[in-house]
Design a protein around this motif. Structure first.
Motif, PDB file in Angstrom:
ATOM      1  N   HIS A 165      -0.027   0.127  -4.350  1.00  0.00           N
ATOM      2  CA  HIS A 165       0.860   0.917  -5.199  1.00  0.00           C
ATOM      3  C   HIS A 165       0.668   0.518  -6.667  1.00  0.00           C
ATOM      4  O   HIS A 165       0.526  -0.676  -6.973  1.00  0.00           O
ATOM      5  CB  HIS A 165       2.320   0.687  -4.772  1.00  0.00           C
ATOM      6  CG  HIS A 165       3.263   1.653  -5.370  1.00  0.00           C
ATOM      7  ND1 HIS A 165       3.811   1.475  -6.625  1.00  0.00           N
ATOM      8  CD2 HIS A 165       3.754   2.831  -4.910  1.00  0.00           C
ATOM      9  CE1 HIS A 165       4.607   2.485  -6.901  1.00  0.00           C
ATOM     10  NE2 HIS A 165       4.592   3.334  -5.879  1.00  0.00           N
ATOM     11  N   PRO A 166       0.659   1.492  -7.573  1.00  0.00           N
ATOM     12  CA  PRO A 166       0.393   1.195  -8.987  1.00  0.00           C
ATOM     13  C   PRO A 166       1.337   0.173  -9.613  1.00  0.00           C
ATOM     14  O   PRO A 166       0.951  -0.536 -10.546  1.00  0.00           O
ATOM     15  CB  PRO A 166       0.550   2.561  -9.677  1.00  0.00           C
ATOM     16  CG  PRO A 166       0.390   3.579  -8.609  1.00  0.00           C
ATOM     17  CD  PRO A 166       0.807   2.937  -7.327  1.00  0.00           C
TER      18      PRO A 166
ATOM     19  N   GLN B 106       0.818  -1.206   0.000  1.00  0.00           N
ATOM     20  CA  GLN B 106       0.000   0.000   0.000  1.00  0.00           C
ATOM     21  C   GLN B 106       0.855   1.262   0.000  1.00  0.00           C
ATOM     22  O   GLN B 106       2.005   1.253   0.477  1.00  0.00           O
ATOM     23  CB  GLN B 106      -0.921  -0.021   1.225  1.00  0.00           C
ATOM     24  CG  GLN B 106      -1.976  -1.131   1.153  1.00  0.00           C
ATOM     25  CD  GLN B 106      -2.647  -1.399   2.483  1.00  0.00           C
ATOM     26  OE1 GLN B 106      -2.268  -2.335   3.189  1.00  0.00           O
ATOM     27  NE2 GLN B 106      -3.648  -0.594   2.829  1.00  0.00           N
ATOM     28  N   ASN B 107       0.297   2.336  -0.513  1.00  0.00           N
ATOM     29  CA  ASN B 107       0.991   3.625  -0.515  1.00  0.00           C
ATOM     30  C   ASN B 107       1.367   4.067   0.895  1.00  0.00           C
ATOM     31  O   ASN B 107       2.278   4.872   1.078  1.00  0.00           O
ATOM     32  CB  ASN B 107       0.126   4.684  -1.195  1.00  0.00           C
ATOM     33  CG  ASN B 107      -0.046   4.416  -2.672  1.00  0.00           C
ATOM     34  OD1 ASN B 107       0.878   3.986  -3.353  1.00  0.00           O
ATOM     35  ND2 ASN B 107      -1.250   4.652  -3.186  1.00  0.00           N
TER      36      ASN B 107
ATOM     37  N   ARG C 251      -4.289   2.711  -0.763  1.00  0.00           N
ATOM     38  CA  ARG C 251      -4.457   1.880  -1.971  1.00  0.00           C
ATOM     39  C   ARG C 251      -3.178   1.140  -2.318  1.00  0.00           C
ATOM     40  O   ARG C 251      -2.080   1.537  -1.930  1.00  0.00           O
ATOM     41  CB  ARG C 251      -4.896   2.749  -3.149  1.00  0.00           C
ATOM     42  CG  ARG C 251      -6.301   3.281  -2.958  1.00  0.00           C
ATOM     43  CD  ARG C 251      -6.907   3.830  -4.232  1.00  0.00           C
ATOM     44  NE  ARG C 251      -8.158   4.494  -3.883  1.00  0.00           N
ATOM     45  CZ  ARG C 251      -8.373   5.792  -3.996  1.00  0.00           C
ATOM     46  NH1 ARG C 251      -7.440   6.583  -4.489  1.00  0.00           N
ATOM     47  NH2 ARG C 251      -9.530   6.306  -3.629  1.00  0.00           N
TER      48      ARG C 251
ATOM     49  N   ARG D  38     -10.014   3.508   1.529  1.00  0.00           N
ATOM     50  CA  ARG D  38     -10.901   4.359   0.742  1.00  0.00           C
ATOM     51  C   ARG D  38     -10.169   5.591   0.211  1.00  0.00           C
ATOM     52  O   ARG D  38     -10.660   6.290  -0.655  1.00  0.00           O
ATOM     53  CB  ARG D  38     -12.105   4.805   1.596  1.00  0.00           C
ATOM     54  CG  ARG D  38     -13.088   3.668   1.865  1.00  0.00           C
ATOM     55  CD  ARG D  38     -13.839   3.842   3.169  1.00  0.00           C
ATOM     56  NE  ARG D  38     -12.968   3.777   4.327  1.00  0.00           N
ATOM     57  CZ  ARG D  38     -12.547   2.630   4.881  1.00  0.00           C
ATOM     58  NH1 ARG D  38     -12.927   1.478   4.385  1.00  0.00           N
ATOM     59  NH2 ARG D  38     -11.750   2.643   5.923  1.00  0.00           N
ATOM     60  N   ALA D  39      -8.974   5.845   0.754  1.00  0.00           N
ATOM     61  CA  ALA D  39      -8.175   7.009   0.359  1.00  0.00           C
ATOM     62  C   ALA D  39      -6.943   6.538  -0.419  1.00  0.00           C
ATOM     63  O   ALA D  39      -6.545   5.376  -0.342  1.00  0.00           O
ATOM     64  CB  ALA D  39      -7.741   7.784   1.603  1.00  0.00           C
ATOM     65  N   GLU D  40      -6.332   7.446  -1.139  1.00  0.00           N
ATOM     66  CA  GLU D  40      -5.163   7.116  -1.958  1.00  0.00           C
ATOM     67  C   GLU D  40      -4.037   6.524  -1.117  1.00  0.00           C
ATOM     68  O   GLU D  40      -3.344   5.597  -1.557  1.00  0.00           O
ATOM     69  CB  GLU D  40      -4.696   8.380  -2.695  1.00  0.00           C
ATOM     70  CG  GLU D  40      -3.713   8.125  -3.832  1.00  0.00           C
ATOM     71  CD  GLU D  40      -2.266   8.150  -3.376  1.00  0.00           C
ATOM     72  OE1 GLU D  40      -1.427   7.547  -4.061  1.00  0.00           O
ATOM     73  OE2 GLU D  40      -1.973   8.752  -2.322  1.00  0.00           O
TER      74      GLU D  40
END
Length: 196
Positions: free
Chosen positions: A87-88, A30-31, A85, A80-82
């Motif tokens: 990681h791309p 996650q970020n 999330r 629910r927030a960036e």
């Protein structure tokens, strides 16, 4: 000099999993861990190794399961927030399941066990953030439910911690967690290229 492991004493298999015959479980990429209060040392190198691992698993036709920790709204683990999330660089592809957990062992209170069983492989390959926490505990959980885990060290990272009056580096914590895993709970390999 290293001592005999509990794996050796118990006659457990030391062969790493083969991606084509395993389920890949990617834990908490996650970020949360790439900036801010929970930023891990070596996260970029670990993410690069994880992206390589993920590409190899997809090419081998492995089932891929992503795990995220949900700490709730307003936390660094808010999915629910960036910030919370995935990681791309290791984002789920269409059809890859995402398991939401709230405990360090991703099998606790989730459907991860059912998804692993449905994939049909006893062997699991695990990697993620943080080595000493959710990676180690999920690996132990996998072992205790009868799976055969392999952990990819280069695709994991953690942060420095203190133990009583002793400051421990992130690398010390990382290697200690991997040593605990390798003593009983699973096979540890250094990189994705080391998988069978």
């Amino acid at each position: 000099m290293p001592t005999t492991t509990l794996r050796t004493l118990n006659g457990l298999d030391e062969r790493p999993a083969a991606l084509g015959d395993a389920t890949l479980v990617l834990i908490d990429y996650q970020n949360t861990y790439v900036r801010g209060v929970m930023e891990l040392e070596g996260w970029q190198q670990a993410l690069d190794a994880a992206a390589d691992l993920l590409a190899r698993a997809r090419a081998a036709g492995a089932t891929v399961i992503h795990v995220v920790n949900d700490g709730g709204e307003g936390t660094p683990y808010d999915i629910r927030a960036e910030i919370g999330r995935i990681h791309p660089s290791v984002a789920p592809a269409e059809g890859e399941r995402v398991v939401v957990k709230q405990a360090p062992d991703a099998f606790v209170g989730t459907d991860l066990g059912e998804l692993v069983d449905a994939a049909g492989h006893r062997d699991l390959v695990l990697a993620g953030f943080m080595t000493h926490m959710c990676v180690a505990f999920t690996t132990a959980g996998a072992f205790l439910r009868g799976n055969r885990p392999t952990v990819v060290a280069a695709a994991c990272a953690t942060r420095p911690l203190a133990s009583a009056a002793t400051e421990l580096t992130a690398e010390q914590i990382h290697r200690s967690a991997l040593a605990t895993v390798g003593d009983l709970y699973g096979v540890v390999v250094e990189s994705p290229a080391d998988l069978g």
